[in-house]
Scaffold this motif. Structure first.
Motif, PDB file in Angstrom:
ATOM      1  N   ARG A 307       0.819  -1.211   0.000  1.00 21.22           N
ATOM      2  CA  ARG A 307       0.000   0.000   0.000  1.00 21.22           C
ATOM      3  C   ARG A 307       0.854   1.262   0.000  1.00 21.22           C
ATOM      4  NH1 ARG A 307      -4.250   2.031   4.726  1.00 21.22           N
ATOM      5  NH2 ARG A 307      -4.628   4.078   3.748  1.00 21.22           N
ATOM      6  N   LEU A 311       0.905   4.455  -2.567  1.00 22.65           N
ATOM      7  CA  LEU A 311       0.724   5.796  -1.993  1.00 22.65           C
ATOM      8  C   LEU A 311       1.860   6.717  -2.401  1.00 22.65           C
ATOM      9  CD1 LEU A 311      -0.901   7.591   0.054  1.00 22.65           C
ATOM     10  CD2 LEU A 311       0.705   6.796   1.795  1.00 22.65           C
ATOM     11  N   SER A 378      -4.056   3.840  -2.982  1.00 16.87           N
ATOM     12  CA  SER A 378      -3.417   2.827  -2.143  1.00 16.87           C
ATOM     13  C   SER A 378      -4.424   1.885  -1.492  1.00 16.87           C
ATOM     14  CB  SER A 378      -2.568   3.498  -1.068  1.00 16.87           C
ATOM     15  OG  SER A 378      -3.395   4.188  -0.135  1.00 16.87           O
TER      16      SER A 378
END
Length: 389
Positions: A307, A311, A378
């Motif tokens: 994630r 991001l 994300s």
């Protein structure tokens, strides 16, 4: 995800949609360039005001009479001012408008009647000839010292020293020409003619003194001298303080500088709104980019991207967009300053601190407005992202 590969990927994505990237950066470019240009012009204006006020003279106090019905100033009063503690010198002055003529050339100029002390108090320099002497005032000599613009208007390229000039129909001998002083607080210091005080009083038909320029010994005693002058003036004008004013040069400088700085900050604040608008544009385009690259996000997550990697990828892309817009904005702002300086024929100082602040703010805008779309990207589930059409 490493930083350098992320930046390269961000640049690649930006190059794939050049027009959209330029339109996205437009708000940042306008914001940064506006802040830099307006603040630099405002700071230069502040410096110009300070120079103009300082050009009036050093450690200067000005006494101005507004209502002669309550009282008048005479030369004897000016002599008493010179004896006050902290006073270095004082020069009386009367002012009016007259018609100056040389041959077939005539012009309306300001007439100043004063004494020898005026030269040092008002920091007035002579380019040719000499300035007034006290003996000229004593014998009411018909002599004149011309401002640089007045000399050029009446005599062209010729040296006027030793020649005659007609003032309201009477002949006066030109004994000097002043160096150019430019404009001070909206008034030209070059379109003038200076004559002895007694001579000017006769020309203007008055025996009253309208202004007195008082020079303090140093800046530390300015306030004390101002108080002493006000105390001396009160009995002369029957305690009517509305009939006269005593102006401290430093107070004028502080007031003008404060106003200029306030206007500069106001203009800078208004220009900064463009940066916020640009940030909203970046956020919108990044949301669009997330929607367009949903499958790419799904593939990256399916092969092991975390994630935080997704991001950082979109956040770095947002920062690169705003950073490029900031760099271009700095260039545009610098060009705008140069163009303004050429058009107005003034000197504008580039402001490095505000340049870094504006550029840094553009990066902050990229971070703040890039977080939301990056966070959305994300959080996408890899299976749902792969199925996205």
């Amino acid at each position: 995800m490493k930083l350098l590969p992320s930046i390269k990927l961000a640049l690649k994505n930006i190059r794939s949609s050049k027009l959209r990237a330029v339109l996205t950066m437009l708000g940042i470019i306008i914001g940064v360039s506006s802040v830099i240009a307006l603040v630099s012009i405002g700071q230069s204006s502040t410096q110009s005001v300070a120079q103009q006020i300082n050009s009036l003279g050093t450690n200067l106090l000005s006494v101005n009479v507004m209502d002669t019905s309550e009282g008048q100033l005479k030369e004897s009063d000016v002599d008493s001012f010179k004896k006050l503690y902290g006073v270095k010198d004082a020069a009386p002055a009367v002012n009016g408008r007259i018609t100056a003529v040389n041959g077939k050339t005539s012009t309306q100029v300001s007439l100043i009647g004063t004494t020898e002390s005026y030269q040092n108090i008002r920091d007035t320099k002579v380019a040719n000839g000499r300035f007034l002497a006290d003996i000229d005032n004593e014998y009411r000599e018909k002599i004149a010292v011309l401002g640089s613009d007045t000399a050029t208007t009446l005599f062209g390229a010729d040296n006027p020293v030793g020649k005659e000039v007609q003032l309201n129909g009477n002949s006066y001998k030109v004994v000097g020409v002043l160096e150019s002083k430019g404009s001070s607080i909206g008034q030209s210091g070059d379109s003038v003619i200076i004559v002895p005080l007694s001579t000017a009083q006769r020309v203007l038909g008055t025996t009253d003194i309208q202004s007195v320029y008082v020079q303090a010994q140093n800046a530390n005693v300015l306030t004390f001298v101002q108080n002493e002058l006000e105390r001396s003036l009160m009995p002369l004008f029957h305690n009517n303080t509305d009939s006269y004013s005593v102006t401290n040069q430093q107070d004028v400088l502080d007031t003008m500088s404060s106003v200029s700085k306030t206007m500069t900050m106001l203009l800078g604040g208004i220009a900064s709104i463009s940066l916020l608008v640009g940030g909203i544009g970046i956020m919108n385009i990044m949301f669009v980019s997330v929607s367009e690259r949903t499958k790419e996000i799904g593939i990256r997550k399916a092969i092991g991207a975390k994630r935080k990697d997704i991001l950082m990828q979109f956040l770095i892309e947002s920062i690169v967009l705003s950073g490029l817009g900031g760099i271009i904005g700095v260039g545009v702002g610098f060009i705008a300053i140069k163009i303004y300086a050429v058009i107005t024929n003034t000197s504008v100082t580039f402001s490095p601190p505000f340049t870094f602040i504006a550029f840094g703010f553009s990066l902050v805008v990229g971070v703040v407005f890039g977080v939301f779309p990056a966070n959305k990207a994300s959080k996408l589930h890899p299976i749902q992202a792969l199925r996205f059409e």
